[in-house]
Design an enzyme around this catalytic site. Structure first.
Site, mmCIF file in Angstrom:
data_model
loop_
_atom_site.group_PDB
_atom_site.id
_atom_site.type_symbol
_atom_site.label_atom_id
_atom_site.label_comp_id
_atom_site.label_asym_id
_atom_site.label_seq_id
_atom_site.Cartn_x
_atom_site.Cartn_y
_atom_site.Cartn_z
ATOM 1 N N GLN A 206 -10.123 -4.361 -4.050
ATOM 2 C CA GLN A 206 -11.120 -3.363 -3.160
ATOM 3 C C GLN A 206 -12.029 -3.771 -4.619
ATOM 4 O O GLN A 206 -13.374 -4.203 -4.084
ATOM 5 C CB GLN A 206 -11.317 -1.803 -3.302
ATOM 6 C CG GLN A 206 -12.334 -1.409 -2.834
ATOM 7 C CD GLN A 206 -12.707 -1.564 -1.436
ATOM 8 O OE1 GLN A 206 -12.094 -2.293 -0.522
ATOM 9 N NE2 GLN A 206 -13.914 -2.515 -1.543
ATOM 10 N N CYS B 106 -16.526 1.677 -0.231
ATOM 11 C CA CYS B 106 -15.218 0.849 0.313
ATOM 12 C C CYS B 106 -15.098 0.907 1.757
ATOM 13 O O CYS B 106 -13.988 0.180 2.476
ATOM 14 C CB CYS B 106 -14.249 0.899 -0.212
ATOM 15 S SG CYS B 106 -13.440 2.186 -0.194
ATOM 16 N N ARG C 9 0.966 -0.766 -0.003
ATOM 17 C CA ARG C 9 0.098 0.084 0.091
ATOM 18 C C ARG C 9 0.814 1.352 -0.152
ATOM 19 O O ARG C 9 1.374 1.323 1.022
ATOM 20 C CB ARG C 9 -0.863 0.366 1.526
ATOM 21 C CG ARG C 9 -1.768 0.907 2.268
ATOM 22 C CD ARG C 9 -2.506 1.446 2.431
ATOM 23 N NE ARG C 9 -3.866 0.662 1.367
ATOM 24 C CZ ARG C 9 -5.044 0.763 2.367
ATOM 25 N NH1 ARG C 9 -5.346 1.418 3.632
ATOM 26 N NH2 ARG C 9 -6.012 0.280 1.627
ATOM 27 N N ASP D 195 -17.100 6.820 -2.146
ATOM 28 C CA ASP D 195 -15.861 7.009 -1.633
ATOM 29 C C ASP D 195 -16.076 8.626 -0.561
ATOM 30 O O ASP D 195 -16.051 8.942 -0.412
ATOM 31 C CB ASP D 195 -14.823 6.509 -2.288
ATOM 32 C CG ASP D 195 -14.046 6.478 -1.181
ATOM 33 O OD1 ASP D 195 -13.325 5.749 0.349
ATOM 34 O OD2 ASP D 195 -12.501 5.865 -2.063
ATOM 35 N N HIS E 175 -7.544 1.291 -6.469
ATOM 36 C CA HIS E 175 -7.550 0.549 -5.599
ATOM 37 C C HIS E 175 -7.830 -0.662 -6.187
ATOM 38 O O HIS E 175 -9.515 -1.214 -5.860
ATOM 39 C CB HIS E 175 -7.629 0.638 -4.510
ATOM 40 C CG HIS E 175 -8.724 0.312 -3.385
ATOM 41 N ND1 HIS E 175 -7.876 -0.679 -3.076
ATOM 42 C CD2 HIS E 175 -9.118 0.527 -2.047
ATOM 43 C CE1 HIS E 175 -7.800 -1.424 -2.074
ATOM 44 N NE2 HIS E 175 -8.326 -0.190 -1.269
ATOM 45 N N ARG F 80 -13.726 -8.717 1.032
ATOM 46 C CA ARG F 80 -12.478 -8.512 1.895
ATOM 47 C C ARG F 80 -11.418 -9.052 1.597
ATOM 48 O O ARG F 80 -10.479 -9.810 1.018
ATOM 49 C CB ARG F 80 -11.980 -7.002 2.006
ATOM 50 C CG ARG F 80 -12.936 -6.110 1.018
ATOM 51 C CD ARG F 80 -11.894 -5.036 0.312
ATOM 52 N NE ARG F 80 -10.002 -5.720 -0.109
ATOM 53 C CZ ARG F 80 -9.630 -4.001 0.495
ATOM 54 N NH1 ARG F 80 -10.077 -3.343 0.719
ATOM 55 N NH2 ARG F 80 -8.317 -3.846 0.403
#
Ligand code: CP
Ligand code: NVA
Length: 301
Positions: free
Chosen positions: A133, A257, A103, A217, A130, A285
């Site tokens: 996700q 998310c 990340r 988001d 991402h 996830r």
């Protein structure tokens, strides 16, 4: 040849479906308590330049359930590019572990890791995308709706990393995507150029009008904290609230998310309301991460 997962553009339509099918099988095994130690004795290095709850916990838990082990490397541990160059870090990790998840702030960093590592590298979020996700989100839509056929997803808010991954995914999987952002906060021009079917608007009502899925988001992504006050004012008309959703279809689903900034991009009554599937989405996830690690390991061996 080893495979990486840096962008949604890295996978073909068939490969995405292979991962969705594998996710379903792994989720069923987990729910039934059937052992599935497919990555027994393998190690995942998790390199973080930014904070995380879901990504960190699901990769680590996923690796444990697969019979392997995960090492959390906090920002202060590796200091990528400062204490050591990114290529050198990639070459070192390749000698010890079997997979890397990173990340990072800059997309270039995860690209450099992938280029210099002899093992699969997974993008756990960067400024551009991402992808884990969005794989999770699409798996969740398939679970809820049966398939992506005739599905319209409306993405409301900031044209950020999550939004870019949706554009890439829609160009590969061909679901309909309508995006509403304030002027000046549109998604990556390069991504939009690669997917001419994306509908872009500055009017959130127009985007949600025909949507099966309404997605949002945060307005201030990690690394943009200095812009917070200005963004909160500009994005207010894009808040998912009861009034805006009055114009939506009857059977829409709400996705996010997470983490959510309640009272900013989404109100309590919407995120906790009957249309919301955000915690089913968050659970997935775990299952998608496991499938991505297994799939990449099998394709790279
Ligand atoms: N959605 C997501 O990636 O959450 P974290 O930032 O908590 O990992
Ligand atoms: N766009 C958000 C996603 C968090 C999971 C960020 O980059 O901070």
């Amino acid at each position: 040849m080893k495979r990486d997962f840096i962008s949604m553009f890295d996978l073909t339509k068939d490969e995405m479906h292979e991962i969705f099918d594998l996710t379903k099988r792994l989720k069923e095994s987990q729910k039934k308590g059937v052992e599935h130690k497919i990555l027994k004795d393998k190690t995942l290095a998790m390199v973080f330049e930014k904070p995380s709850l879901r990504t960190r916990v699901t990769f680590e838990t996923g690796m444990t359930q697969l019979g392997g082990h995960a090492i959390y490397l906090a920002p202060a541990d590796t200091k990528l590019g400062t204490r050591e160059s990114v290529p050198d870090a990639a070459k070192n990790l390749s000698r010890w572990v079997d997979l890397i998840m990173a990340r990072v702030f800059a997309h270039k960093t995860v690209e450099q890791l992938a280029k210099n590592a002899a093992i699969p590298v997974i993008n756990g979020l960067c400024d551009l995308e991402h992808p884990c996700q969005v794989m999770c989100d699409l798996f969740t839509v398939i679970e809820k709706k049966g398939s992506l056929k005739n599905i319209t997803i409306a993405y409301i808010g900031d044209g950020n990393n999550v939004c870019n991954s949706f554009i890439a995914a829609s160009s590969v999987l061909r679901f309909k995507l309508a995006i509403a952002t304030p002027q000046g906060y549109e998604p990556s021009k390069n991504y939009v150029a690669k997917n001419k079917t994306t509908q872009l608007t500055n009017d959130p009502e127009k985007a949600i009008n025909d949507a099966d899925i309404i997605y949002t988001d945060v307005w201030v992504s990690m690394g943009q904290e200095k812009e917070a006050e200005q963004r909160k004012k500009i994005f207010m008309p894009f808040q998912l609230n009861k009034e805006l959703l009055r114009t939506a279809r009857k059977k829409y689903l709400i996705m996010h998310c997470l983490p959510a900034h309640r009272g900013e991009e989404i109100t309590d009554e919407v995120i906790d309301g009957p249309h919301s599937i955000v915690f089913d989405q968050a659970e997935n996830r775990l299952h998608i991460q496991k499938a991505i690690m297994v799939w990449l390991s099998q394709k790279s061996s």
